[in-house]
Design an enzyme around this catalytic site. Structure first.
Site, PDB file in Angstrom:
ATOM      1  N   ASN A   1      -6.292   2.697 -12.152  1.00 12.57           N
ATOM      2  CA  ASN A   1      -5.232   1.769 -11.754  1.00 12.57           C
ATOM      3  C   ASN A   1      -3.896   2.409 -12.081  1.00 12.57           C
ATOM      4  O   ASN A   1      -3.813   3.267 -12.964  1.00 12.57           O
ATOM      5  CB  ASN A   1      -5.370   0.454 -12.538  1.00 12.57           C
ATOM      6  CG  ASN A   1      -4.312  -0.564 -12.144  1.00 12.57           C
ATOM      7  OD1 ASN A   1      -4.012  -0.738 -10.960  1.00 12.57           O
ATOM      8  ND2 ASN A   1      -3.704  -1.224 -13.127  1.00 12.57           N
TER       9      ASN A   1
ATOM     10  N   GLY B   1       0.777  -1.240   0.000  1.00  9.79           N
ATOM     11  CA  GLY B   1       0.000   0.000   0.000  1.00  9.79           C
ATOM     12  C   GLY B   1       0.806   1.286   0.000  1.00  9.79           C
ATOM     13  O   GLY B   1       0.359   2.304   0.540  1.00  9.79           O
ATOM     14  N   SER B   2       1.974   1.281  -0.643  1.00 10.28           N
ATOM     15  CA  SER B   2       2.739   2.545  -0.653  1.00 10.28           C
ATOM     16  C   SER B   2       2.050   3.598  -1.521  1.00 10.28           C
ATOM     17  O   SER B   2       2.131   4.796  -1.229  1.00 10.28           O
ATOM     18  CB  SER B   2       4.186   2.317  -1.101  1.00 10.28           C
ATOM     19  OG  SER B   2       4.259   2.014  -2.475  1.00 10.28           O
ATOM     20  N   ASN B   3       1.355   3.175  -2.573  1.00  7.90           N
ATOM     21  CA  ASN B   3       0.598   4.164  -3.367  1.00  7.90           C
ATOM     22  C   ASN B   3      -0.578   4.705  -2.560  1.00  7.90           C
ATOM     23  O   ASN B   3      -0.880   5.899  -2.613  1.00  7.90           O
ATOM     24  CB  ASN B   3       0.116   3.543  -4.681  1.00  7.90           C
ATOM     25  CG  ASN B   3       1.200   3.571  -5.744  1.00  7.90           C
ATOM     26  OD1 ASN B   3       1.532   4.625  -6.285  1.00  7.90           O
ATOM     27  ND2 ASN B   3       1.789   2.409  -6.020  1.00  7.90           N
TER      28      ASN B   3
ATOM     29  N   MET C   1      -4.401  -7.073  -6.679  1.00 10.97           N
ATOM     30  CA  MET C   1      -3.859  -8.103  -7.564  1.00 10.97           C
ATOM     31  C   MET C   1      -4.931  -8.980  -8.211  1.00 10.97           C
ATOM     32  O   MET C   1      -4.794 -10.202  -8.276  1.00 10.97           O
ATOM     33  CB  MET C   1      -2.860  -8.979  -6.779  1.00 10.97           C
ATOM     34  CG  MET C   1      -1.722  -8.209  -6.165  1.00 10.97           C
ATOM     35  SD  MET C   1      -0.819  -7.216  -7.378  1.00 10.97           S
ATOM     36  CE  MET C   1       0.079  -8.519  -8.207  1.00 10.97           C
ATOM     37  N   ARG C   2      -5.990  -8.341  -8.705  1.00 15.42           N
ATOM     38  CA  ARG C   2      -7.052  -9.098  -9.383  1.00 15.42           C
ATOM     39  C   ARG C   2      -7.543  -8.325 -10.581  1.00 15.42           C
ATOM     40  O   ARG C   2      -7.542  -7.090 -10.571  1.00 15.42           O
ATOM     41  CB  ARG C   2      -8.250  -9.300  -8.452  1.00 15.42           C
ATOM     42  CG  ARG C   2      -7.962 -10.265  -7.374  1.00 15.42           C
ATOM     43  CD  ARG C   2      -9.057 -10.369  -6.352  1.00 15.42           C
ATOM     44  NE  ARG C   2      -8.490 -11.067  -5.221  1.00 15.42           N
ATOM     45  CZ  ARG C   2      -8.339 -12.379  -5.169  1.00 15.42           C
ATOM     46  NH1 ARG C   2      -8.812 -13.138  -6.125  1.00 15.42           N
ATOM     47  NH2 ARG C   2      -7.748 -12.954  -4.144  1.00 15.42           N
TER      48      ARG C   2
ATOM     49  N   HIS D   1       0.038   1.263 -13.199  1.00 17.84           N
ATOM     50  CA  HIS D   1       0.821   0.130 -13.676  1.00 17.84           C
ATOM     51  C   HIS D   1       2.292   0.557 -13.795  1.00 17.84           C
ATOM     52  O   HIS D   1       2.569   1.636 -14.318  1.00 17.84           O
ATOM     53  CB  HIS D   1       0.285  -0.335 -15.039  1.00 17.84           C
ATOM     54  CG  HIS D   1       1.027  -1.532 -15.547  1.00 17.84           C
ATOM     55  ND1 HIS D   1       0.861  -2.784 -15.003  1.00 17.84           N
ATOM     56  CD2 HIS D   1       1.972  -1.645 -16.505  1.00 17.84           C
ATOM     57  CE1 HIS D   1       1.665  -3.632 -15.619  1.00 17.84           C
ATOM     58  NE2 HIS D   1       2.355  -2.970 -16.534  1.00 17.84           N
TER      59      HIS D   1
ATOM     60  N   LYS E   1     -16.520 -15.293  -8.972  1.00 17.25           N
ATOM     61  CA  LYS E   1     -15.769 -14.039  -9.069  1.00 17.25           C
ATOM     62  C   LYS E   1     -16.687 -12.837  -9.221  1.00 17.25           C
ATOM     63  O   LYS E   1     -16.428 -11.765  -8.664  1.00 17.25           O
ATOM     64  CB  LYS E   1     -14.818 -14.106 -10.269  1.00 17.25           C
ATOM     65  CG  LYS E   1     -13.640 -15.010 -10.011  1.00 17.25           C
ATOM     66  CD  LYS E   1     -12.669 -14.989 -11.176  1.00 17.25           C
ATOM     67  CE  LYS E   1     -11.506 -15.921 -10.908  1.00 17.25           C
ATOM     68  NZ  LYS E   1     -10.783 -16.299 -12.125  1.00 17.25           N
TER      69      LYS E   1
HETATM   70  C1  GRF Z   1       2.917  -0.876  -7.713  1.00 17.86           C
HETATM   71  O1  GRF Z   1       4.137  -1.110  -8.368  1.00 17.86           O
HETATM   72  C2  GRF Z   1       1.819  -0.629  -8.721  1.00 17.86           C
HETATM   73  O2  GRF Z   1       2.274  -0.018  -9.883  1.00 17.86           O
HETATM   74  C3  GRF Z   1       1.339  -2.028  -9.031  1.00 17.86           C
HETATM   75  O3  GRF Z   1       1.422  -2.722  -7.823  1.00 17.86           O
HETATM   76  C4  GRF Z   1       2.415  -2.112  -6.993  1.00 17.86           C
HETATM   77  C5  GRF Z   1       1.721  -1.772  -5.704  1.00 17.86           C
HETATM   78  O4  GRF Z   1       2.600  -1.253  -4.755  1.00 17.86           O
HETATM   79  N1  GRF Z   1       0.011  -1.985  -9.591  1.00 17.86           N
HETATM   80  P1  GRF Z   1       2.023  -0.628  -3.421  1.00 17.86           P
HETATM   81  O5  GRF Z   1       1.166  -1.714  -2.764  1.00 17.86           O
HETATM   82  O6  GRF Z   1       1.210   0.575  -3.770  1.00 17.86           O
HETATM   83  O7  GRF Z   1       3.223  -0.298  -2.584  1.00 17.86           O
END
Ligand code: GRF
Length: 218
Positions: free
Chosen positions: A107, A12-14, A90-91, A109, A65
């Site tokens: 999202n 969850g760093s984002n 991750m889905r 990427h 799903k």
């Molecule tokens: C990031 O690299 C993002 O681009 C990808 O998954 C990773 C998530 O990292 N979709 P975080 O959980 O936000 O640290």
């Protein structure tokens, strides 16, 4: 005030970078809910620390799903969420959620799409030997990293990079452009025509908006 619903599976760093921008007053939004699909996701700890409501939904507890995504959409709707933020979720998102939030799911990427979609975008870039990689914020459709692109930022890559070193450099840029894309949405500046996203007020020479200047790439 835009209400965000964040979906995450891991560290969850984002998610944190969005919290920080809101706390600093630079992003006028409120995080109404964090949903994780994994009770051990560190994102939960971040939500706790910041007093953000969080829920863990286990896909195995739903009959299929689609039902899992119906449940997610219901929880988000209950909190009047306007914009859904995938932050390391991750889905592949399925129809019930996409239809509930048309062009309202983002999202990030870790590659310059359409290059290197799917898992391990950074490793794919290193293995391919590209000189420039980066990150992309896009709206989500039912494909794998295929939705309309909102903003992208380039990050240099070199033959000496490892997956880890490139990932770290890209991640620092992710933390800048994801809040920026959300800000554009919150300010009502994004519109979507087909797969083209228009940003009102954006001019190609305004490099800072779409591709933060080199000075920011430390
Ligand atoms: C990031 O690299 C993002 O681009 C990808 O998954 C990773 C998530 O990292 N979709 P975080 O959980 O936000 O640290």
């Amino acid at each position: 005030m835009v209400h965000l619903g964040v979906l995450a599976s891991g560290r969850g760093s984002n998610f944190q970078s969005i919290i920080d921008e809101i706390d600093a007053g630079r992003l006028k939004a409120r995080i109404a809910l964090l949903i994780v699909d994994n009770p051990h996701a560190y994102a939960v700890e971040r939500a706790r620390r910041h007093g953000i409501e969080h829920l863990c939904l286990n896909p195995r507890e739903h009959p299929g799903k689609d039902a899992f995504f119906v449940a997610i959409a219901d929880e988000l709707r209950k909190r009047s969420v306007d914009l859904v933020i995938l932050a390391g979720f991750m889905r592949i998102v399925r129809r019930p959620l996409i239809d509930a939030f048309p062009h309202r799911i983002m999202n990030i990427h870790p590659a310059l799409l359409p290059s290197f979609p799917g898992l391990h975008g950074q490793r794919q870039a290193v293995d391919y030997g590209v000189r420039i990689s980066g990150c992309t914020v896009h709206f989500v459709d039912e494909g794998m990293d295929t939705g309309p692109i909102i903003i992208q930022a380039a990050v240099p890559a070199s033959p000496d990079d490892t997956e880890e070193s490139l990932s770290e450099r890209i991640l620092r840029m992710e933390h800048k452009i994801y809040p920026e894309a959300i800000r554009l949405y919150a300010e009502g500046k994004l519109s979507v025509e087909g797969r083209i996203v228009r940003i009102s007020g954006y001019e190609p020479r305004n490099e800072a908006l779409v591709n933060p200047p080199l000075s920011a790439r430390t």
